[in-house]
Design a protein around this motif. Structure first.
Motif, PDB file in Angstrom:
ATOM      1  N   HIS A   1     -33.264  55.921  59.027  1.00 57.14           N
ATOM      2  CA  HIS A   1     -34.168  54.800  59.311  1.00 57.14           C
ATOM      3  C   HIS A   1     -33.930  53.644  58.335  1.00 57.14           C
ATOM      4  O   HIS A   1     -34.875  52.923  57.971  1.00 57.14           O
ATOM      5  N   PHE A   2     -32.693  53.469  57.967  1.00 52.68           N
ATOM      6  CA  PHE A   2     -32.330  52.504  56.926  1.00 52.68           C
ATOM      7  C   PHE A   2     -32.822  51.087  57.243  1.00 52.68           C
ATOM      8  O   PHE A   2     -33.436  50.422  56.398  1.00 52.68           O
ATOM      9  N   HIS A   3     -32.577  50.617  58.438  1.00 51.38           N
ATOM     10  CA  HIS A   3     -32.952  49.248  58.784  1.00 51.38           C
ATOM     11  C   HIS A   3     -34.408  49.143  59.216  1.00 51.38           C
ATOM     12  O   HIS A   3     -35.063  48.124  58.960  1.00 51.38           O
ATOM     13  N   SER A   4     -34.919  50.191  59.819  1.00 50.35           N
ATOM     14  CA  SER A   4     -36.345  50.191  60.177  1.00 50.35           C
ATOM     15  C   SER A   4     -37.212  50.136  58.922  1.00 50.35           C
ATOM     16  O   SER A   4     -38.236  49.427  58.885  1.00 50.35           O
TER      17      SER A   4
ATOM     18  N   HIS B   1     -25.430  44.487  63.409  1.00 47.97           N
ATOM     19  CA  HIS B   1     -25.901  44.430  62.025  1.00 47.97           C
ATOM     20  C   HIS B   1     -25.961  42.983  61.542  1.00 47.97           C
ATOM     21  O   HIS B   1     -26.957  42.550  60.935  1.00 47.97           O
TER      22      HIS B   1
ATOM     23  N   TYR C   1     -26.104  53.263  64.572  1.00 48.11           N
ATOM     24  CA  TYR C   1     -25.405  53.842  63.417  1.00 48.11           C
ATOM     25  C   TYR C   1     -25.232  55.343  63.582  1.00 48.11           C
ATOM     26  O   TYR C   1     -24.175  55.897  63.261  1.00 48.11           O
TER      27      TYR C   1
ATOM     28  N   ASP D   1     -30.476  51.320  64.012  1.00 47.04           N
ATOM     29  CA  ASP D   1     -30.428  52.654  63.403  1.00 47.04           C
ATOM     30  C   ASP D   1     -29.865  53.684  64.384  1.00 47.04           C
ATOM     31  O   ASP D   1     -29.082  54.562  64.002  1.00 47.04           O
TER      32      ASP D   1
END
Length: 256
Positions: free
Chosen positions: A191-194, A147, A127, A124
């Motif tokens: 915080h898309f991936h978190s 990713h 990114y 994150d």
């Protein structure tokens, strides 16, 4: 007596197609060659300091992987995926990765869950750095590499070697990488991936499945809209032939 090979040693000659393949592929994945950009065997051979033969071999591999396409009397270009191509890849990715998420929720150890949370937080942050430096092609390569690493690690922690092989062999993450290079897409949330890892780290398999499906589908329509614009810009010259393509194609150079 065996005849001596003139020029480069045999071992060096055998490695040239691989060098050409990896260099051209990396330039595509860094976004240096835009989707639809015309590329020339002769020009690339000159820039790479080799004959046209190893570059032609590299082109054959790249064509088999769906990265480039050729047309008689027109030339070769970086392939522009169709809407159907994109939707098919998203369907395959969603099916495979949602199952990986379910298995992760069921089987992953506490150490693996902590590892993935740390990887997601780092991704994150990368990114955010990428959005602040959109012209940094090396950063683009690094972000997308990380990713792929995160998502492959989810499948590895699922405990299913067969599922990992399917995700790798179908190149679902690799094509997502290519789609991500298309411009005019909104940035992902901070915080898309978190948030994804938090959801699949619970023991609720249904919630993990739903979170991964939502994650995969994010920006699908924006990707398709951007790809339509790219396609509209390049398809006319691609249909008209080599002369028209040469007039409209931007000059590109290889970074070795």
């Amino acid at each position: 007596m065996p005849r001596r090979t003139k020029g480069r040693p045999k071992s060096s000659m055998q490695g040239l197609p691989e060098k050409a393949y990896r260099t051209i592929r990396e330039n595509i994945l860094q976004g240096r060659f835009g989707l639809g950009a015309a590329i020339s065997r002769r020009q690339l051979a000159l820039e790479l300091g080799m004959s046209i033969i190893p570059v032609s071999e590299a082109f054959q591999r790249l064509s088999q992987e769906g990265l480039i396409e050729s047309k008689p009397q027109v030339g070769t270009r970086i392939r522009v995926p169709t809407e159907a191509n994109i939707r098919d890849r998203f369907v395959i990715r969603e099916a495979l990765e949602s199952q990986a998420a379910r298995l992760f929720a069921e089987r992953a150890s506490m150490a693996e869950r902590r590892e993935l949370r740390e990887m997601a937080a780092s991704l994150d942050a990368l990114y955010l750095e990428r959005y602040a430096n959109p012209e940094d092609s090396s950063l683009v390569l690094h972000v997308n590499s990380q990713h792929v690493r995160l998502h492959m690690r989810i499948s590895e922690c699922s405990g299913s070697a067969g599922l990992c092989r399917l995700i790798e062999s179908n190149d679902v993450l690799f094509y997502n990488w290519l789609f991500d290079l298309v411009g005019e897409q909104p940035p992902v949330p901070p915080h898309f991936h978190s948030d994804l890892i938090a959801a699949i780290s619970s023991t609720d398999q249904a919630a993990a499945d739903a979170a991964m499906r939502s994650h995969v589908r994010y920006n699908l329509e924006a990707t398709i809209q951007s790809m339509r614009k790219v396609s509209a810009q390049v398809e006319s010259s691609w249909r008209l032939g080599r002369k028209a393509s040469a007039k409209r194609a931007k000059s590109v150079s290889v970074s070795r």
